[in-house]
Structure formats: structure tokens, C-alpha cells
Write a protein that holds these residues in place. Structure first.
Motif, short mmCIF file in Angstrom:
data_model
loop_
_atom_site.label_atom_id
_atom_site.label_comp_id
_atom_site.label_asym_id
_atom_site.label_seq_id
_atom_site.Cartn_x
_atom_site.Cartn_y
_atom_site.Cartn_z
N SER A 6 0.82 -1.22 0.00
CA SER A 6 0.00 0.00 0.00
C SER A 6 0.85 1.27 0.00
CB SER A 6 -0.94 0.02 1.22
OG SER A 6 -1.66 -1.16 1.30
N VAL A 7 1.88 1.28 -0.84
CA VAL A 7 2.82 2.42 -0.82
C VAL A 7 2.34 3.52 -1.77
CG1 VAL A 7 5.14 3.11 -1.60
CG2 VAL A 7 4.86 1.20 -0.01
N THR A 8 2.37 4.74 -1.28
CA THR A 8 2.06 5.91 -2.11
C THR A 8 3.17 6.95 -1.94
OG1 THR A 8 0.82 7.00 -0.38
CG2 THR A 8 -0.46 5.68 -1.90
N LYS A 9 3.36 7.75 -3.00
CA LYS A 9 4.34 8.83 -2.94
C LYS A 9 3.88 9.95 -3.86
CE LYS A 9 8.17 10.95 -2.08
NZ LYS A 9 8.50 11.39 -0.71
N SER A 10 3.82 11.16 -3.34
CA SER A 10 3.43 12.32 -4.16
C SER A 10 4.55 13.34 -4.20
CB SER A 10 2.17 12.99 -3.59
OG SER A 10 1.09 12.09 -3.63
N PHE A 11 4.63 14.07 -5.32
CA PHE A 11 5.55 15.21 -5.44
C PHE A 11 4.71 16.42 -5.81
CE2 PHE A 11 8.18 11.55 -6.91
CZ PHE A 11 9.20 11.63 -5.98
N ASP A 12 4.72 17.42 -5.00
CA ASP A 12 4.01 18.68 -5.29
C ASP A 12 2.58 18.42 -5.77
OD1 ASP A 12 6.53 19.85 -4.87
OD2 ASP A 12 7.04 19.62 -6.99
N GLY A 13 1.86 17.57 -5.07
CA GLY A 13 0.46 17.31 -5.43
C GLY A 13 0.29 16.24 -6.51
N ALA A 16 2.74 10.28 -7.72
CA ALA A 16 3.67 9.55 -8.61
C ALA A 16 3.53 8.05 -8.41
CB ALA A 16 5.10 9.99 -8.34
N ILE A 17 3.28 7.61 -7.18
CA ILE A 17 3.07 6.20 -6.87
C ILE A 17 1.77 6.09 -6.09
CG2 ILE A 17 3.99 4.19 -5.63
CD1 ILE A 17 5.61 5.02 -8.14
N ASP A 18 0.87 5.23 -6.62
CA ASP A 18 -0.50 5.25 -6.14
C ASP A 18 -0.90 3.88 -5.56
OD1 ASP A 18 -3.09 5.87 -5.66
OD2 ASP A 18 -3.66 6.25 -7.74
N ASP A 19 -0.63 3.70 -4.28
CA ASP A 19 -1.13 2.53 -3.54
C ASP A 19 -0.68 1.20 -4.19
OD1 ASP A 19 -2.52 1.14 -1.62
OD2 ASP A 19 -4.45 1.24 -2.66
N ILE A 20 0.64 1.02 -4.27
CA ILE A 20 1.14 -0.19 -4.94
C ILE A 20 1.53 -1.28 -3.95
CG2 ILE A 20 1.96 1.04 -7.00
CD1 ILE A 20 4.84 0.44 -5.87
N ASP A 21 1.39 -2.52 -4.41
CA ASP A 21 1.89 -3.70 -3.70
C ASP A 21 2.86 -4.42 -4.62
OD1 ASP A 21 0.25 -3.41 -1.44
OD2 ASP A 21 -1.40 -4.49 -2.39
N MET A 22 3.97 -4.89 -4.06
CA MET A 22 4.92 -5.70 -4.84
C MET A 22 5.50 -6.76 -3.90
SD MET A 22 7.03 -2.55 -6.67
CE MET A 22 8.52 -3.47 -6.83
N THR A 23 5.75 -7.95 -4.44
CA THR A 23 6.40 -8.99 -3.65
C THR A 23 7.54 -9.57 -4.47
OG1 THR A 23 4.28 -9.54 -2.61
CG2 THR A 23 6.04 -11.18 -2.41
N VAL A 24 8.77 -9.42 -3.96
CA VAL A 24 9.94 -9.92 -4.68
C VAL A 24 10.47 -11.13 -3.93
CG1 VAL A 24 12.21 -9.33 -5.60
CG2 VAL A 24 10.47 -7.54 -5.36
N ARG A 52 11.66 8.50 1.11
CA ARG A 52 10.70 7.88 2.02
C ARG A 52 9.31 7.92 1.42
NH1 ARG A 52 10.49 9.25 8.39
NH2 ARG A 52 9.64 7.23 9.01
N GLN A 53 8.59 6.82 1.49
CA GLN A 53 7.21 6.79 1.00
C GLN A 53 6.32 7.65 1.90
OE1 GLN A 53 8.86 4.24 2.35
NE2 GLN A 53 7.59 3.00 3.70
N ASP A 54 5.22 8.19 1.34
CA ASP A 54 4.28 8.97 2.16
C ASP A 54 3.47 8.06 3.07
OD1 ASP A 54 5.15 11.20 0.79
OD2 ASP A 54 3.50 11.16 -0.66
N SER A 55 3.08 6.90 2.53
CA SER A 55 2.34 5.93 3.35
C SER A 55 2.63 4.54 2.84
CB SER A 55 0.83 6.23 3.30
OG SER A 55 0.39 6.17 1.97
N GLY A 56 2.27 3.54 3.66
CA GLY A 56 2.54 2.15 3.31
C GLY A 56 3.87 1.68 3.90
#
Ligand SMILES: Nc1ncnc2c1ncn2[C@@H]1O[C@H](COP(=O)(O)OP(=O)(O)OP(=O)(O)O)[C@@H](O)[C@H]1O
Length: 311
Positions: A6-13, A16-24, A52-56
Motif C-alpha cells: 500500500s505504498v504511495t508517494k506524491s511530489f508537489d500534489g 507519482a506512486i498510487d497505492d502499490i503492492d509488490m512482492t519480490v 521515504r514513501q508517504d504511506s505504506g
């Protein structure tokens, strides 16, 4: 194992990354593919704890990576931009990293540098773009990382060097279980070496699968019900006599016709295709395997169709 949840990351609104899940999976080679600006570098920067991610959460074997030197000592990141290394020679960097990385192996550096024919006393900034990448690869392998994270590392390298680098990656995965996450636009090479593929678009994951599984349920079909039957493209699926209605049981991503032959890109298992062929009894029924590049384009097209149809 790397787990992104559940990772998200925004830059200036901009999200850029919208609630992603990945398993490696441990010991695997995990390919990250996507259009320009889709968010690959942002994900890799977060995986390495640079951003750093904003959330997740991002966990390496159950431990967060951000501001965690113990995890960072086990990974080697080769970013797209190698400016950091520019002022130093390979020998200076080897002395610096030799103190930082607990498993530093000078013998591996010697062997890799011999393969690449690099001058250890030349500043990285004075090397060609491809040689810079080779130098940072050689240093990375000498650190014997558990995790190798690579941002478009092979793009721009000559074929012999690319071959050598893939051999080193595959060898380290097999010999000591190194896990690799690699982004690239070279889908042909990714198809040849990756165990799993994660495809992103506009900061969202739209495919995350083992490559073999992914390729086993998406196919190109060439179908004909004979010269007297109108093609599905002409009849719009309305004539049951031609067997055209049977396409409705297939998950069709794209369809076009040439004379009495229909071409379809479908997302179905082999059993579903066998059932279709047995029920519809086409005169011609050929299944043609798709490349990763074709799968990527058809899946992306479909996403855009779905997106535009909602507008
Ligand atoms: N530091 C930043 N400040 C503002 N926006 C950023 C920053 N870093 C990335 N972005 C934006 O985030 C989005 C994703 O960028 P990113 O570099 O992760 O894409 P990418 O998939 O690596 O692209 P490419 O294939 O072109 O290298 C883009 O819209 C980009 O403009």
C-alpha cells in the motif's frame, strides 16, 4: 523477500506512486517495466531507502529499509544518475566501500575489472557513460549484496558487456541467492532473464506475475471458419452459424480481420482455448505465443481503452 504494501508517494500534489503492492521472492530476478514517467525510479529510490514513501510499508525480510543501515549494508543500488561517483577513482571507491560493506570481496573486484578492462586509477567522471556503469557494477559485485537494485543499468551498454553483466547477475542469484530488482525499457532482455515482471503505468501496478504464468494465459489466435463464413469483424458476432458467437466466451483484448481470417489477442488459459476450439470447430485455429513487449503493449492499450471509455 522484499514486500511493498500500500505504498504511495506524491511530489508537489502529483501522485507519482498510487497505492502499490509488490512482492519480490528471495533469489529471484524481478523486472520492473513501465512507460516513461510511470514511476519506476521513484519506486527504486524508495526500495533503497533514498526516498521515504508517504504511506505504506517497504520491508526487507520483515525489516523496514528507510534509515536502516543494517538493511542498506546488504543492498547495492545502481541509480540511473552516477554523478555521485564522478570525482573518485575505482581504487578510492573500493577503499571507501571496503570499510562500509561487511562482505567486501576484493578478489571479485579484480576479476570483474579484468573482464571490463577498466583503469582503476582513472576518475569515474573521465570515463565514458558505459564504462561508468561497468565500474559501478564491478564495485557492486565486490560488495556481495543480498539485494541488487538497478535502475536501467543495461540500457546503453554494448552487447558483450550486457551479456557479461547478465551472467554475473544470474550467477550470483544461483550461487548465493542474490535477489535482483531491475528496471529497463529493453523488454526483450528482461524476458530472457527475469523470473517475474511488474509493469506499472501512472504510478499503478497493472501486471505482477511470474513471467512463465504471464505468458501462459495471453495468446494471439488466428481463426477462420472457412471462406464462406463472414469474419467476426464483419458480422459483429451476430451470426451463430459461423461460430462467431463463441468469441464471447473468450476474454478478447484486441480483434481484427483479414478476409475470412480473424486475429485475436486473448487472455485465456490453454484449457479455455481448447474448449473454445472444440465447441466452435473453426477450420483454422492457430495459437501464436506473444513476446513480453507485445503483452505489455496490449495490456497497456486495454487499460487506456478502459480509461477512455469511462470519460
Ligand atoms: N523529485 C521529484 N520532484 C517532482 N516530481 C518528481 C520527482 N521525481 C519524480 N517525479 C515525477 O514522478 C513521476 C514518476 O517519475 P519517475 O522518474 O519515477 O518515472 P520513471 O518510470 O523512472 O521514468 P523514465 O522511464 O522516464 O525514467 C513523473 O511524473 C516525475 O515527473
Amino acid at each position: 523477500m522484499i514486500e511493498v504494501r500500500s505504498v504511495t508517494k506524491s511530489f508537489d500534489g502529483l501522485r507519482a506512486i498510487d497505492d502499490i503492492d509488490m512482492t519480490v521472492k528471495p533469489g529471484s530476478i524481478y523486472g520492473l517495466v513501465g512507460t516513461n514517467g510511470s514511476g519506476k525510479t521513484t519506486i527504486l529510490n524508495m526500495l533503497c531507502g533514498v526516498t521515504r514513501q508517504d504511506s505504506g510499508t517497504i520491508m526487507f525480510d520483515g525489516t523496514p529499509v528507510y534509515e536502516n543501515p543494517a538493511v542498506k549494508q546488504r543492498l547495492w543500488y545502481i541509480p540511473d544518475d552516477l554523478a555521485f561517483y564522478g570525482p573518485y577513482t575505482i581504487n578510492e571507491l573500493a577503499r571507501f566501500f571496503g570499510r562500509m560493506f561487511p562482505h567486501w570481496n576484493a578478489a571479485i573486484l579484480d576479476v570483474t575489472l579484468q573482464h571490463f578492462h577498466l583503469d582503476r586509477d582513472k576518475r569515474i567522471s573521465r570515463m565514458s557513460k558505459g564504462m561508468r556503469k561497468q565500474a559501478v557494477f564491478a564495485l557492486g559485485f565486490a560488495s556481495e549484496p543480498d539485494y541488487l537494485i538497478l535502475d536501467e543499468p543495461i540500457d546503453g551498454l554494448d552487447p558483450l558487456v550486457r551479456k557479461r553483466i547478465w551472467e554475473l547477475i544470474v550467477g550470483a542469484s544461483a550461487d548465493r541467492g542474490m535477489t535482483t530488482v531491475i528496471s529497463s525499457h529493453n523488454l526483450r532482455e528482461m524476458e530472457g532473464f527475469c523470473d517475474s515482471i511488474c509493469a506499472i503505468d501512472h504510478g499503478k501496478v497493472f501486471i505482477e506475475r511470474d513471467l512463465d504464468d504471464l505468458k501462459s494465459d495471453i495468446h494471439k489466435l488466428q481463426v477462420s471458419f472457412g471462406s464462406n463464413a463472414s469474419s467476426a469483424g464483419n458480422a459483429q458476432g451476430s451470426d451463430a452459424r459461423t461460430g462467431i458467437d463463441a468469441y464471447r466466451d473468450l476474454n478478447v483484448l484486441k480483434q481484427w480481420s483479414s478476409g475470412s481470417v480473424d486475429f485475436l489477442i486473448v487472455k485465456n488459459s490453454q484449457q479455455e482455448l481448447d474448449r473454445f476450439a472444440a465447441a466452435a470447430k473453426p477450420v483454422i485455429f492457430d495459437r501464436i505465443p506473444l513476446t513480453l513487449e507485445e503483452i505489455f503493449i496490449y495490456e497497456l492499450d486495454r487499460g487506456n481503452d478502459e480509461y477512455t471509455s469511462r470519460l
